[in-house]
Scaffold this motif. Structure first.
Motif, PDB file in Angstrom:
ATOM      1  N   SER A  10       0.830  -1.201   0.000  1.00 29.61           N
ATOM      2  CA  SER A  10       0.000   0.000   0.000  1.00 29.61           C
ATOM      3  C   SER A  10       0.868   1.256   0.000  1.00 29.61           C
ATOM      4  CB  SER A  10      -0.928  -0.007   1.217  1.00 29.61           C
ATOM      5  OG  SER A  10      -1.694   1.176   1.255  1.00 29.61           O
ATOM      6  N   LYS A  11       1.894   1.255   0.804  1.00 27.63           N
ATOM      7  CA  LYS A  11       2.809   2.407   0.843  1.00 27.63           C
ATOM      8  C   LYS A  11       3.518   2.573  -0.493  1.00 27.63           C
ATOM      9  CE  LYS A  11       3.415   2.255   5.790  1.00 27.63           C
ATOM     10  NZ  LYS A  11       4.186   1.760   6.903  1.00 27.63           N
ATOM     11  N   TRP A  12       3.912   1.457  -1.116  1.00 24.07           N
ATOM     12  CA  TRP A  12       4.570   1.523  -2.423  1.00 24.07           C
ATOM     13  C   TRP A  12       3.644   2.146  -3.462  1.00 24.07           C
ATOM     14  CZ3 TRP A  12       3.689  -0.214  -7.340  1.00 24.07           C
ATOM     15  CH2 TRP A  12       4.768  -0.124  -8.227  1.00 24.07           C
ATOM     16  N   PHE A  13       2.393   1.699  -3.518  1.00 23.91           N
ATOM     17  CA  PHE A  13       1.440   2.253  -4.474  1.00 23.91           C
ATOM     18  C   PHE A  13       1.240   3.750  -4.246  1.00 23.91           C
ATOM     19  CE2 PHE A  13      -0.016  -2.183  -5.063  1.00 23.91           C
ATOM     20  CZ  PHE A  13      -0.023  -2.227  -6.455  1.00 23.91           C
ATOM     21  N   GLN A  14       1.141   4.154  -2.988  1.00 21.61           N
ATOM     22  CA  GLN A  14       0.951   5.567  -2.690  1.00 21.61           C
ATOM     23  C   GLN A  14       2.150   6.400  -3.143  1.00 21.61           C
ATOM     24  OE1 GLN A  14      -0.728   6.307   1.348  1.00 21.61           O
ATOM     25  NE2 GLN A  14      -0.918   4.071   1.382  1.00 21.61           N
ATOM     26  N   THR A  15       3.339   5.906  -2.892  1.00 24.20           N
ATOM     27  CA  THR A  15       4.553   6.643  -3.245  1.00 24.20           C
ATOM     28  C   THR A  15       4.824   6.613  -4.747  1.00 24.20           C
ATOM     29  OG1 THR A  15       5.529   6.130  -1.097  1.00 24.20           O
ATOM     30  CG2 THR A  15       7.043   6.805  -2.841  1.00 24.20           C
ATOM     31  N   GLU A  16       4.837   5.423  -5.329  1.00 23.24           N
ATOM     32  CA  GLU A  16       5.240   5.269  -6.729  1.00 23.24           C
ATOM     33  C   GLU A  16       4.180   5.726  -7.726  1.00 23.24           C
ATOM     34  OE1 GLU A  16       8.311   4.418  -7.828  1.00 23.24           O
ATOM     35  OE2 GLU A  16       8.859   4.477  -5.712  1.00 23.24           O
ATOM     36  N   MET A  17       2.914   5.587  -7.367  1.00 23.29           N
ATOM     37  CA  MET A  17       1.847   5.958  -8.294  1.00 23.29           C
ATOM     38  C   MET A  17       1.148   7.249  -7.883  1.00 23.29           C
ATOM     39  SD  MET A  17       0.224   2.203  -9.183  1.00 23.29           S
ATOM     40  CE  MET A  17      -0.813   2.783 -10.521  1.00 23.29           C
ATOM     41  N   GLY A  18       1.577   7.831  -6.769  1.00 23.63           N
ATOM     42  CA  GLY A  18       0.986   9.086  -6.318  1.00 23.63           C
ATOM     43  C   GLY A  18      -0.472   8.949  -5.919  1.00 23.63           C
ATOM     44  N   LEU A  19      -0.833   7.802  -5.361  1.00 22.18           N
ATOM     45  CA  LEU A  19      -2.225   7.541  -5.017  1.00 22.18           C
ATOM     46  C   LEU A  19      -2.588   8.123  -3.659  1.00 22.18           C
ATOM     47  CD1 LEU A  19      -2.484   3.813  -6.130  1.00 22.18           C
ATOM     48  CD2 LEU A  19      -3.114   5.850  -7.421  1.00 22.18           C
ATOM     49  N   GLY A  20      -3.835   8.518  -3.548  1.00 22.38           N
ATOM     50  CA  GLY A  20      -4.365   9.023  -2.292  1.00 22.38           C
ATOM     51  C   GLY A  20      -5.799   8.574  -2.117  1.00 22.38           C
ATOM     52  N   ASN A  21      -6.429   9.094  -1.108  1.00 21.55           N
ATOM     53  CA  ASN A  21      -7.790   8.729  -0.762  1.00 21.55           C
ATOM     54  C   ASN A  21      -8.725   8.855  -1.969  1.00 21.55           C
ATOM     55  OD1 ASN A  21      -9.716   7.881   1.101  1.00 21.55           O
ATOM     56  ND2 ASN A  21     -10.354   9.984   1.518  1.00 21.55           N
ATOM     57  N   GLY A  22      -9.442   7.778  -2.276  1.00 25.26           N
ATOM     58  CA  GLY A  22     -10.410   7.772  -3.361  1.00 25.26           C
ATOM     59  C   GLY A  22      -9.864   7.307  -4.702  1.00 25.26           C
ATOM     60  N   GLY A  62      -7.683   3.960   2.030  1.00 23.30           N
ATOM     61  CA  GLY A  62      -8.484   4.855   1.210  1.00 23.30           C
ATOM     62  C   GLY A  62      -8.365   4.632  -0.286  1.00 23.30           C
ATOM     63  N   ILE A  63      -7.609   3.620  -0.699  1.00 24.89           N
ATOM     64  CA  ILE A  63      -7.415   3.316  -2.118  1.00 24.89           C
ATOM     65  C   ILE A  63      -8.204   2.053  -2.456  1.00 24.89           C
ATOM     66  CG2 ILE A  63      -5.707   2.725  -3.893  1.00 24.89           C
ATOM     67  CD1 ILE A  63      -3.685   4.282  -2.039  1.00 24.89           C
ATOM     68  N   HIS A  64      -8.862   2.078  -3.605  1.00 24.18           N
ATOM     69  CA  HIS A  64      -9.674   0.954  -4.065  1.00 24.18           C
ATOM     70  C   HIS A  64      -8.827   0.074  -4.991  1.00 24.18           C
ATOM     71  CE1 HIS A  64     -12.859   3.447  -2.506  1.00 24.18           C
ATOM     72  NE2 HIS A  64     -12.571   4.384  -3.396  1.00 24.18           N
ATOM     73  N   TYR A  65      -8.650  -1.182  -4.630  1.00 26.60           N
ATOM     74  CA  TYR A  65      -7.947  -2.168  -5.452  1.00 26.60           C
ATOM     75  C   TYR A  65      -9.015  -3.125  -5.968  1.00 26.60           C
ATOM     76  CZ  TYR A  65      -3.851  -0.324  -3.078  1.00 26.60           C
ATOM     77  OH  TYR A  65      -2.871   0.511  -2.599  1.00 26.60           O
ATOM     78  N   PHE A  66      -9.081  -3.317  -7.283  1.00 31.86           N
ATOM     79  CA  PHE A  66     -10.212  -4.075  -7.813  1.00 31.86           C
ATOM     80  C   PHE A  66      -9.875  -4.814  -9.099  1.00 31.86           C
ATOM     81  CE2 PHE A  66     -10.372   0.054  -9.786  1.00 31.86           C
ATOM     82  CZ  PHE A  66     -10.814  -0.181 -11.076  1.00 31.86           C
TER      83      PHE A  66
END
Length: 103
Positions: A10-22, A62-66
Motif C-alpha cells: 500500500s505504501k509503495w502504491f501511494q509513493t510510486e503511483m501518487g495515489l491518495g484517498n479515493g 483509502g485506495i480501491h484495489y479491484f
C-alpha cells in the motif's frame, strides 16, 4: 476472490503511483508472459479511479484495489495477495495466488 494488499505494498502504491484517498488500482490479465497459474498471460495493473463493473474489490488506506467483471476469467478460483519486497529487483511488487475453491 479476495484481494489482499499488505501495508508495505500500500505504501509503495501511494509513493510510486501518487495515489491518495479515493484513487484506484485495477488488476487485469494481459497477453504474453506467465504467472504461476497462467501460461501466455501476465498480471498487469493500471490506475483507474472510476471503476465500472467491479467483480471484486478491497480498500486499503483509502485506495480501491479491484478487478473488473471482464477480467474474472483471469482470477477465477484464486485469491490475489499483493506485497512489496525492496530486495527483489527490478520487480519489487510481489504477487502470489492462492486457490480459493471458487467455481
Amino acid at each position: 476472490m479476495k484481494i489482499i494488499v499488505t501495508d508495505a505494498a500500500s505504501k509503495w502504491f501511494q509513493t510510486e503511483m501518487g495515489l491518495g484517498n479515493g484513487n484506484g488500482v485495477r488488476f487485469y490479465g494481459k497477453v504474453y508472459g506467465k504467472t504461476p497459474v497462467h501460461d501466455g498471460f501476465s498480471l498487469a495493473l493500471t490506475r483507474d479511479d472510476d471503476p465500472n463493473d467491479v467483480y471484486t474489490q478491497t480498500d486499503k488506506d483509502g485506495i480501491h484495489y479491484f478487478v473488473d467483471e471482464d477480467d474474472r476469467w483471469f482470477f477465477k478460483g484464486y485469491d490475489l495477495k499483493v506485497d512489496f519486497d525492496p530486495k527483489k529487483d527490478p520487480e519489487n511488487v510481489v504477487y502470489t495466488y492462492q486457490e480459493n475453491g471458487e467455481l
